[in-house]
Write a protein that holds these residues in place. Structure first.
Motif, PDB file in Angstrom:
ATOM      1  N   GLY A 227       0.785  -1.222   0.000  1.00 21.00           N
ATOM      2  CA  GLY A 227       0.000   0.000   0.000  1.00 21.00           C
ATOM      3  C   GLY A 227       0.817   1.271   0.000  1.00 21.00           C
ATOM      4  O   GLY A 227       0.265   2.365   0.166  1.00 21.00           O
ATOM      5  N   GLU A 228       2.134   1.165  -0.205  1.00 21.46           N
ATOM      6  CA  GLU A 228       2.992   2.349  -0.251  1.00 21.46           C
ATOM      7  C   GLU A 228       3.380   2.690  -1.683  1.00 21.46           C
ATOM      8  O   GLU A 228       3.608   1.791  -2.509  1.00 21.46           O
ATOM      9  N   LEU A 229       3.485   3.987  -1.958  1.00 21.53           N
ATOM     10  CA  LEU A 229       3.901   4.497  -3.258  1.00 21.53           C
ATOM     11  C   LEU A 229       5.069   5.452  -3.039  1.00 21.53           C
ATOM     12  O   LEU A 229       4.999   6.327  -2.170  1.00 21.53           O
ATOM     13  N   ALA A 230       6.134   5.276  -3.802  1.00 24.12           N
ATOM     14  CA  ALA A 230       7.341   6.094  -3.650  1.00 24.12           C
ATOM     15  C   ALA A 230       7.635   6.847  -4.937  1.00 24.12           C
ATOM     16  O   ALA A 230       7.427   6.322  -6.041  1.00 24.12           O
ATOM     17  N   VAL A 231       8.130   8.075  -4.796  1.00 26.21           N
ATOM     18  CA  VAL A 231       8.580   8.889  -5.928  1.00 26.21           C
ATOM     19  C   VAL A 231      10.059   9.187  -5.728  1.00 26.21           C
ATOM     20  O   VAL A 231      10.443   9.811  -4.728  1.00 26.21           O
ATOM     21  N   LEU A 232      10.892   8.737  -6.660  1.00 26.06           N
ATOM     22  CA  LEU A 232      12.331   8.951  -6.600  1.00 26.06           C
ATOM     23  C   LEU A 232      12.713  10.050  -7.590  1.00 26.06           C
ATOM     24  O   LEU A 232      12.364   9.962  -8.783  1.00 26.06           O
ATOM     25  N   THR A 233      13.409  11.075  -7.114  1.00 20.89           N
ATOM     26  CA  THR A 233      13.928  12.145  -7.963  1.00 20.89           C
ATOM     27  C   THR A 233      15.363  12.429  -7.527  1.00 20.89           C
ATOM     28  O   THR A 233      15.802  11.934  -6.467  1.00 20.89           O
ATOM     29  N   PRO A 234      16.119  13.234  -8.267  1.00 14.91           N
ATOM     30  CA  PRO A 234      17.488  13.568  -7.833  1.00 14.91           C
ATOM     31  C   PRO A 234      17.520  14.278  -6.489  1.00 14.91           C
ATOM     32  O   PRO A 234      18.552  14.301  -5.824  1.00 14.91           O
ATOM     33  N   GLU A 235      16.407  14.845  -6.061  1.00 13.30           N
ATOM     34  CA  GLU A 235      16.361  15.560  -4.787  1.00 13.30           C
ATOM     35  C   GLU A 235      16.064  14.636  -3.605  1.00 13.30           C
ATOM     36  O   GLU A 235      16.207  15.045  -2.450  1.00 13.30           O
ATOM     37  N   GLY A 236      15.611  13.420  -3.861  1.00 16.12           N
ATOM     38  CA  GLY A 236      15.321  12.518  -2.759  1.00 16.12           C
ATOM     39  C   GLY A 236      14.149  11.604  -3.047  1.00 16.12           C
ATOM     40  O   GLY A 236      13.738  11.429  -4.201  1.00 16.12           O
ATOM     41  N   VAL A 237      13.596  11.038  -1.990  1.00 14.79           N
ATOM     42  CA  VAL A 237      12.486  10.079  -2.087  1.00 14.79           C
ATOM     43  C   VAL A 237      11.325  10.587  -1.244  1.00 14.79           C
ATOM     44  O   VAL A 237      11.510  10.950  -0.076  1.00 14.79           O
ATOM     45  N   SER A 238      10.138  10.633  -1.824  1.00  9.78           N
ATOM     46  CA  SER A 238       8.926  10.937  -1.058  1.00  9.78           C
ATOM     47  C   SER A 238       8.041   9.707  -1.035  1.00  9.78           C
ATOM     48  O   SER A 238       7.991   8.939  -2.002  1.00  9.78           O
ATOM     49  N   LEU A 239       7.343   9.538   0.068  1.00 13.15           N
ATOM     50  CA  LEU A 239       6.578   8.315   0.299  1.00 13.15           C
ATOM     51  C   LEU A 239       5.155   8.678   0.697  1.00 13.15           C
ATOM     52  O   LEU A 239       4.916   9.620   1.453  1.00 13.15           O
ATOM     53  N   SER A 240       4.191   7.921   0.182  1.00 12.97           N
ATOM     54  CA  SER A 240       2.790   8.128   0.533  1.00 12.97           C
ATOM     55  C   SER A 240       2.051   6.808   0.422  1.00 12.97           C
ATOM     56  O   SER A 240       2.593   5.819  -0.088  1.00 12.97           O
ATOM     57  N   ASP A 241       0.807   6.781   0.888  1.00 10.12           N
ATOM     58  CA  ASP A 241       0.000   5.579   0.701  1.00 10.12           C
ATOM     59  C   ASP A 241      -0.840   5.735  -0.560  1.00 10.12           C
ATOM     60  O   ASP A 241      -0.776   6.755  -1.250  1.00 10.12           O
ATOM     61  N   PHE A 242      -1.654   4.724  -0.861  1.00 11.09           N
ATOM     62  CA  PHE A 242      -2.423   4.747  -2.103  1.00 11.09           C
ATOM     63  C   PHE A 242      -3.540   5.797  -2.080  1.00 11.09           C
ATOM     64  O   PHE A 242      -4.138   6.079  -3.109  1.00 11.09           O
ATOM     65  N   SER A 243      -3.799   6.364  -0.892  1.00  9.86           N
ATOM     66  CA  SER A 243      -4.782   7.445  -0.813  1.00  9.86           C
ATOM     67  C   SER A 243      -4.135   8.823  -0.908  1.00  9.86           C
ATOM     68  O   SER A 243      -4.834   9.831  -0.906  1.00  9.86           O
ATOM     69  N   GLY A 244      -2.799   8.859  -0.960  1.00  2.60           N
ATOM     70  CA  GLY A 244      -2.093  10.126  -1.077  1.00  2.60           C
ATOM     71  C   GLY A 244      -1.601  10.703   0.228  1.00  2.60           C
ATOM     72  O   GLY A 244      -0.987  11.782   0.237  1.00  2.60           O
ATOM     73  N   ARG A 245      -1.831  10.019   1.346  1.00  2.00           N
ATOM     74  CA  ARG A 245      -1.362  10.536   2.627  1.00  2.00           C
ATOM     75  C   ARG A 245       0.147  10.355   2.749  1.00  2.00           C
ATOM     76  O   ARG A 245       0.656   9.246   2.517  1.00  2.00           O
ATOM     77  N   PRO A 246       0.874  11.413   3.108  1.00  2.00           N
ATOM     78  CA  PRO A 246       2.338  11.303   3.230  1.00  2.00           C
ATOM     79  C   PRO A 246       2.731  10.303   4.318  1.00  2.00           C
ATOM     80  O   PRO A 246       2.057  10.194   5.349  1.00  2.00           O
TER      81      PRO A 246
END
Length: 675
Positions: A227-246
């Protein structure tokens, strides 16, 4: 099984991904591919069937460059292992790609919906559905933005938002990596089921399906949860659940060396593979059974329904652990499909001058698909006119090429010589086959099909509760304390077992229970394993595991045969492991259980030391034996998959305590390719 590696950072992306995929080769695969973006050439894709070296040859001939990318090694579940079916997979525009581990159960329904919306598909895979689904979500978001902004310059929706909406439509299991040429230097990952890890480096970030793929670059790891979604960019990693909550990134420092990494931190491959059994059973089941209707779908069978209905008998040929699976499969098939089953040692089959009918079906069970004796049995069956099926863990092996159909056990590579997860995956495949035969032959009602399908779907979580949950206390009651054994070297030639004083033991995890039993019984010279009906093959398998890795003589026996000879062996020095489980909703199972209790009393009356495997909630048996390990409740035909796990762990811990080479026991080989 499949491998994923993604990278975003300053290094050349292709070597990082290829090296990571190479470190995941142990997981098994049949094709490989890579996609990179962030160069003037746009999104570039290279794929090849077969081994990773084939992909490297393609890249050498047609080089690619970029600043971020993803790669994949695939084990085929939908579609043949071809270049076209290899990952990554593209959407209609060719600007978005997806890699995927797992199975999308509702891919056919989604494919129909997307086709109706104008999408064109070019592969046989379920993964391509995900790429088109994300494309569709992006399109609908763009249209919504355009309608709200009027004629102002349109804003492209974020890739992660489309992925978040897309995964809500998926039924099944998935770990995915997604990149788009329109969003430079961004990787999106999501997980529901199969493992995925994130690597946090110095100005660089990684995605992988397992730690070894990235451990040579960073030891700072976040294990992506369901149920976790991660976004990887050169600035780092952000993490949220499938509902968009950080969500908070929880980085762990991994201290494994490369060999430990392949073992996922376990001391031995065998222990790792015991703990992988929930995943192996889930992967063997997914995509083959509807948990809404109970219907079984075995697509890779080139045998018609009419042939299955006309079959007069099934002959199973196998060796070792696979033969034990076949014995259990006999009970499954005969009870559900009402079709007679013979089970032969493959090494004996062709030498007894068998007389199969052309209406008979041959079923070969093998982990490697290259076992010489099983190949010979298959050749004998074919020569007598029988069609053959295979249950095998290796796609494209010799036995699968000759068979009229194959049910792959999606257990992944098994490194330990003593089979564990391959065995329970074989039992799962046999149950699926038995249920499929019963449905084709109309020997089961839709209601019973759905009930059994539902129970099969619950097995992985039951196994996880036994193996993986540190708070699990399924429980062991015992009639003795846990003093140290007096060894034969310090007293007599016979171990002095603990006395009969009874007490209630503290609640322990399954692994702790098995370690406790290993402390008590590792000095034994002999073991006896007993079971009735479908539990007898599990007794045989428990004995085989113990003798294979601890070098203790062990024998499996039908419990009802005790008074016909084996009772002579029983004394205070003989540990007797008795499988005494029951399905309280099955009168035949309850009857066998009651008979087994009588056998236990035969043993205890002769001072034998009984270790019982019993069903959770059964307190009656604890008053009769010294040690009881409880397992979760399940239907009679599925209990063996749960029963064998404590037997595997007891054998493992005894072997470790005796100082044996657990993963490579003496005189044995993993694949027996000579007769």
């Amino acid at each position: 099984m499949c491998g994923i590696v993604g990278y975003i950072g300053p290094k050349p992306v292709v070597p990082v991904i290829i090296e990571g995929l190479r470190r995941l080769e142990y997981r098994g695969y049949d094709s490989a591919g890579i996609a990179v973006a962030g160069s003037p050439d746009g999104l570039q894709l290279r794929r090849a069937p077969g081994k990773l070296r084939n992909l490297e040859a393609v890249i050498a001939e047609h080089p690619i460059h970029g600043t971020f990318g993803i790669g994949h090694t695939r084990w085929a579940t939908h579609g043949r292992p071809t270049e076209e079916n290899a990952h990554p997979h593209r959407d209609c525009t060719g600007s978005l790609v997806v890699v995927h581990n797992g199975i999308v159960e509702n891919y056919l329904a989604l494919k129909q919906q997307l086709t109706a919306k104008g999408h064109t598909f070019v592969t046989e895979t379920d993964t391509e559905i995900i790429a088109h689904l994300i494309e569709q979500e992006l399109k609908e978001m763009e249209e919504l933005l355009a309608s709200t902004r009027g004629n102002s310059e349109p804003t492209r929706p974020a890739l992660e938002e489309a992925v978040r909406e897309a995964v809500k439509h998926l039924t099944g299991a998935f770990a995915i990596g997604v990149l788009s040429a329109h969003e430079p230097n961004k990787l999106v990952a999501a997980r529901s089921g199969p493992p995925a890890v994130l690597g946090i480096g110095d100005g660089e970030y990684f995605l992988a399906s397992d730690v070894p793929g990235i451990l040579h670059h960073t030891r700072n790891i976040h294990f992506l949860a369901d149920g976790e979604l991660a976004v990887l960019t050169p600035e780092g990693v952000s993490l949220s659940d499938f509902s968009g909550r950080p969500l908070e990134l929880k980085t762990q420092r991994i201290a494994w060396d490369p060999i430990q990494a392949e073992k996922a931190g376990y001391k031995h491959f065998m222990l790792k593979e015991i703990n992988e059994q929930p995943r192996a059973i889930r992967d063997t089941t997914l995509g083959r059974i509807s948990f809404d209707t109970g219907q079984v779908f075995l697509d890779n069978l080139d045998i018609s329904a009419d042939d299955l209905r006309r079959a007069t008998q099934i002959t199973i040929a196998a060796c070792g652990t696979s033969w034990h699976a076949g014995l259990a499969g006999k009970f499954m098939i005969e009870r559900l499909a009402r079709l007679p089953v013979d089970v032969d040692y493959a090494s004996e089959y062709r030498y007894r001058d068998p007389i199969p009918s052309p209406l008979d079906l041959g079923l070969l069970i093998t982990q490697s698909g290259e076992t010489a004796d099983t190949l010979a049995a298959q050749a004998e069956l074919i020569s007598k006119g029988s069609k053959t099926l295979a249950i095998c863990n290796v796609v494209g092996s010799a036995i699968t090429r000759r068979a009229n159909g194959t049910i792959t056990t999606n257990a992944g590579p098994e490194i330990g010589v003593a089979s564990t997860k391959a065995f329970t995956a074989q039992l799962t495949a046999l149950f699926l086959l038995a249920l499929h035969l019963a449905q084709v032959r109309n020997t089961i009602t839709p209601e019973d099909s759905l009930r059994l399908a539902t129970e099969l779907g619950r097995l992985p979580s039951k196994l996880e509760s036994m193996l993986l949950d540190p708070s699990n206390t399924i429980g062991m009651s015992e009639g003795v304390a846990a003093p140290t054994l007096t060894s034969a070297a310090t007293s007599s030639s016979t171990p002095a077992w603990p006395g009969p004083e009874r007490r209630r033991a503290p609640r322990l995890t399954l692994d702790e229970q098995c370690q406790h039993l290993a402390r008590l019984f590792h000095a034994a010279s002999n073991f006896l394993f007993l079971g009735r009906g479908i539990h007898y093959p599990i007794a045989l398998e428990g004995a085989l595991k113990l003798k294979e890795i601890s070098y203790i003589h062990a024998e499996g026996y039908p419990a009802g045969e005790m008074k016909h000879g084996p009772n002579a062996l029983i004394d205070e020095s003989l540990p007797v492991v008795c499988i005494a489980t029951k399905d309280p909703d099955d009168p035949a199972s309850v009857l066998k259980y009651e008979k087994t209790l009588s056998n236990i009393q035969e043993v205890t009356a002769r001072a034998g030391r009984v270790i019982a495997i019993a069903t959770e909630g059964d307190d009656q048996i604890a008053s009769l034996v010294e040690h009881t390990i409880h397992i979760p409740k399940a239907p009679e035909l599925l209990l063996p998959i749960l029963e064998v796990v404590p037997l595997q762990l007891v054998a493992y811990h005894i072997a470790v305590r005796r100082g044996c080479d657990v993963d490579q026991p003496r005189n044995l080989a993993k694949s027996v390719t000579v007769e």
